[in-house]
Scaffold this motif. Structure first.
Motif, short mmCIF file in Angstrom:
data_model
loop_
_atom_site.label_atom_id
_atom_site.label_comp_id
_atom_site.label_asym_id
_atom_site.label_seq_id
_atom_site.Cartn_x
_atom_site.Cartn_y
_atom_site.Cartn_z
N LYS A 116 1.61 1.56 -8.55
CA LYS A 116 2.25 0.32 -8.17
C LYS A 116 4.04 0.49 -7.46
O LYS A 116 3.82 -0.68 -7.05
N MET A 117 3.97 1.51 -7.33
CA MET A 117 5.09 1.29 -6.00
C MET A 117 4.18 1.75 -5.14
O MET A 117 4.78 1.00 -3.65
N VAL A 118 2.88 1.92 -4.28
CA VAL A 118 2.58 1.31 -3.41
C VAL A 118 2.31 0.33 -2.17
O VAL A 118 2.15 -0.60 -1.67
N LEU A 119 1.90 -0.92 -4.35
CA LEU A 119 1.39 -1.91 -3.81
C LEU A 119 3.40 -2.53 -3.58
O LEU A 119 2.94 -3.76 -2.77
N ILE A 120 4.41 -2.15 -4.12
CA ILE A 120 5.08 -2.98 -3.94
C ILE A 120 5.05 -2.57 -2.08
O ILE A 120 6.03 -3.30 -1.40
N ARG A 121 5.43 -1.44 -2.10
CA ARG A 121 5.74 -0.78 -0.66
C ARG A 121 5.01 -1.49 0.73
O ARG A 121 5.23 -1.82 1.63
N SER A 122 3.68 -1.39 0.34
CA SER A 122 3.07 -2.40 1.01
C SER A 122 3.12 -4.12 1.57
O SER A 122 2.89 -4.37 2.27
N PHE A 123 3.71 -4.02 0.01
CA PHE A 123 3.44 -5.86 0.34
C PHE A 123 5.03 -5.89 0.53
O PHE A 123 4.86 -6.94 1.97
N GLU A 124 5.69 -5.14 1.03
CA GLU A 124 6.97 -5.20 1.60
C GLU A 124 6.41 -5.32 3.23
O GLU A 124 8.19 -5.51 3.86
N MET A 125 6.40 -3.84 3.24
CA MET A 125 5.87 -3.20 4.67
C MET A 125 5.31 -4.64 5.79
O MET A 125 5.73 -5.19 6.72
N LYS A 126 4.32 -5.24 4.96
CA LYS A 126 3.64 -6.10 5.61
C LYS A 126 4.51 -7.22 5.44
O LYS A 126 4.87 -8.43 6.89
#
Lengths: 325, 327
Positions: free
Chosen positions: B14-24
């Motif tokens: 879940k944290m990776v999902l959020i981080r990935s979204f934010e980086m994109k």
């Protein structure tokens, strides 16, 4: 149809009580309403019936107003007391940035059936922070329907509509109206928003007004009738939406328009009405459009100054003299 | 607290999902693809993840202008979120809200909010409706920042929740900066949880970058609040690794300060924990990151291919019925 006499305040209580009986999600909260029955006694008719749904709150206007959004989104229908129109300003961001915007910003995901209600307008010598009429601001800002009734029968029917429609509504209840009596049908009825009421038919001058100034205008109309001048007094009852059709048809008939409100004349809602009428009925106007409103200063405490600042029947009579009849 | 390996990996993902979204989102903002301005949740992922995992679908949250993480943690579809950031037709708010006002009531997200502390009164009202009118066992979580705790709405809302004993968890994400101003200067207390005392409610401070600490504390707090304990102020200490908004020149802080804080960021911190426990190795880690890179790439493609709403559709959604527009 059978009718009963009741005060403006009791007509509101009757409408709310009837709807509370049908809808268990209706509840009302605000300052001084449950123990005291409202600072003007306007909730007294509601007490003893649904007391768990009539709730006193702290003096916390940002939350009083902003909470309405959360309550509505959680599936209830809040009626929120604002105590004095003047104090809408203390929680104004919750109204302008939350209540008026959430439905739009969310892409219309949910209805927001919120009622903000409370007293506005002049009461005797309440001075600058307790006697403002600020309905024009809410007509200016998109996102809330504006209801400003002048009689018990109207306020009852408009509340019945407000409690059965899906959008945020603000109701301005003039302090001097609460004790005013009138006949109200015993059977339930609703008055649609955006439908003006012609309180007095006439032929010479159209008077567009609301709230306390309906009564001042009616008195002026009665006096002027003796000197052969016929006013048609239109009570808009709601400002958002407002009844263009009734106003424009009346102006086409009389050729003259006078707008009368208690709020300040400068950029008051009368300016909006005047602008629309000149766009849509310019060729029918025989005279300039005139307006009656408060002088552009805060309301003074001192009695003679208050009478000078705040408009009444005399101002209507004086303004009528400008028309070339 | 006994937490299964599967749950720990789920939280990590879940944290990776959020981080990935934010980086994109950051990348596409710099590309000038995303209009307006956006505020990133990078470095604060453990808070939304560790708290919202304990919520039911019918529990409600209010979010902030930095709200992408809360939405995703509450179950938002990254496609519809990205479409909203692009101002597109099928975005969560049909393009009318954008990043700063993204919301979805079906998910129980009562709104990201462009006004600092704007969500607190909304949470107070939701709590009031739940406790006093609907009488259900739903809870409300209000997320806000240290800056919001200096606004009147915070103080009004805590007092309000206290006197009615409402089921609200007030979560302050103490990320050290209120816009450009450091909270050491702008806030009278070191721990905002101390302010709970003034409202006779429980105040707790945790390391908001420590997922386990957040998760375990939230489990207790949310369960207690659901069982009628009354409101709690839960302070999560974290650090805003990015600027206030993407493009913020950040003249108010030194690069060295930020670099140092990257060493304490929640995702790598949690990775170290998982690796120590032998729950995660480099291969699985890479697989997880690749998985979410793909999820976000698909969301991006979806948003790019979605159409814009028409100009005239701007005139809908203000009211539910067609009265009151007066165009």
């Amino acid at each position: 149809m059978a009718k009963s006499e009741m005060t403006y305040a009791d007509a509101i209580c009757r409408a709310i009580e009837e709807e509370m009986a049908k809808d268990p999600t209706i509840f009302t909260y605000g300052e001084d309403i449950a123990q005291q029955g409202g600072i003007f006694g306007q909730y007294k008719g509601l007490l003893g019936k649904y007391d768990d749904r009539v709730i006193d709150t702290p003096i916390s206007e940002e939350v009083i107003f902003g909470s309405a959004v959360g309550a509505a989104l959680a599936g209830t229908r809040p009626i929120v007391e604002f105590h004095f129109a003047d104090f809408l300003f203390t929680g104004m961001s919750a109204i302008t940035n939350q209540i008026m915007k959430i439905r739009y910003m969310s892409g219309g995901q949910r209805d927001l059936p919120i009622i903000l209600r409370g007293p506005d307008g002049r009461s005797n010598n309440a001075a600058a922070q307790h006697s403002q009429s600020i309905e024009s601001i809410f007509m200016h800002l998109p996102g809330i329907k504006v209801v400003i009734p002048s009689t018990p029968a109207d306020v009852y029917g408009l509340y019945k509509t407000a409690l059965n429609q899906p959008d945020p509504v603000i109701v301005f209840e003039h302090k001097q109206m609460y004790g005013r009596k009138g006949m109200v049908d015993d059977e339930e009825y609703r008055i649609p928003f955006g439908k003006a009421d012609i309180k007095r038919a006439g032929t010479d001058i159209t008077v567009v007004t609301t709230s306390r100034m309906v009564h001042e205008s009616m008195q002026a109309a009665a006096e002027l009738a003796n000197s052969g001048i016929s006013l048609e007094v239109i009570d808009l009852r709601t400002l958002v939406p407002w009844d263009r059709e009734t106003v424009i048809n009346s102006v086409k008939k009389t050729g003259r328009l006078l707008i009368v409100h208690e709020t300040w004349k400068r950029a008051g809602w009368g300016a909006e009405i005047a602008s629309v009428v000149q766009e849509e009925a310019f060729d029918y106007l025989d005279d300039p459009i005139y307006r009656v409103g408060a002088k552009n200063v805060p309301n003074s405490f001192s009695p003679e100054q208050e009478n000078f600042i705040m408009p009444d029947k005399e101002n209507v009579l004086a303004e009528v003299k400008k028309f070339l009849l | 607290m006994d937490i299964t390996k599967e749950k720990l990996i789920e939280l990590y993902e879940k944290m990776v999902l959020i981080r990935s979204f934010e980086m994109k989102a950051e990348e596409k903002f710099y590309n000038n693809e995303i209009p307006g301005f956006i505020h990133l949740y990078i470095g604060e992922e453990a808070i939304a993840t560790g708290i919202i995992d304990h919520l039911r679908k019918d529990d409600l949250i209010t979010s902030t202008h930095r709200g992408h993480g809360h939405m995703l943690a509450k179950g938002a579809d990254p496609k519809l979120m990205m479409a909203e950031l692009y101002g597109k037709r099928t975005g969560y708010c049909k393009g009318k809200g954008g990043s700063m006002h993204i919301m979805n009531f079906d998910l129980g997200v009562l709104g990201a909010n462009g006004e600092v502390a704007g969500g607190l009164p909304i949470a107070a009202g939701a709590g009031m409706a739940i406790k006093m009118i609907k009488k259900t066992d739903q809870v409300v979580v209000a997320f806000f920042g240290d800056g919001a705790s200096n606004r009147g709405a915070f103080h009004e809302a805590l007092n309000w929740a206290s006197i009615y004993n409402l089921p609200i968890i007030f979560v302050v994400e103490y990320n050290q900066y209120a816009s450009t101003v450091n909270s050491n200067f702008a806030t009278s207390v070191d721990n905002i949880a101390d302010r709970a005392k003034g409202y006779d409610i429980k105040g707790i401070t945790v390391d908001g970058n420590d997922l386990l600490e957040v998760y375990e504390t939230a489990a207790e707090v949310i369960s207690a609040v659901r069982n009628g304990s009354g409101p709690v102020l839960l302070e999560c200490k974290t650090y805003r690794l990015k600027g206030h908004f993407v493009g913020d020149p950040q003249e108010y802080r030194e690069d060295a300060e930020v670099e140092k804080k990257w060493k304490d960021e929640p995702i790598s911190k949690f990775e170290r924990y998982l690796m120590e426990k032998d729950y995660l190795d480099d291969e699985t880690k890479n697989e997880i990151w690749s998985k979410y890179t793909k999820v976000i790439d698909e969301a991006l493609e979806y948003a790019r291919n979605d159409s814009f709403p028409t100009a005239k559709e701007a005139l809908t959604d203000l009211f539910a019925d067609d009265t009151g527009y007066d165009y």
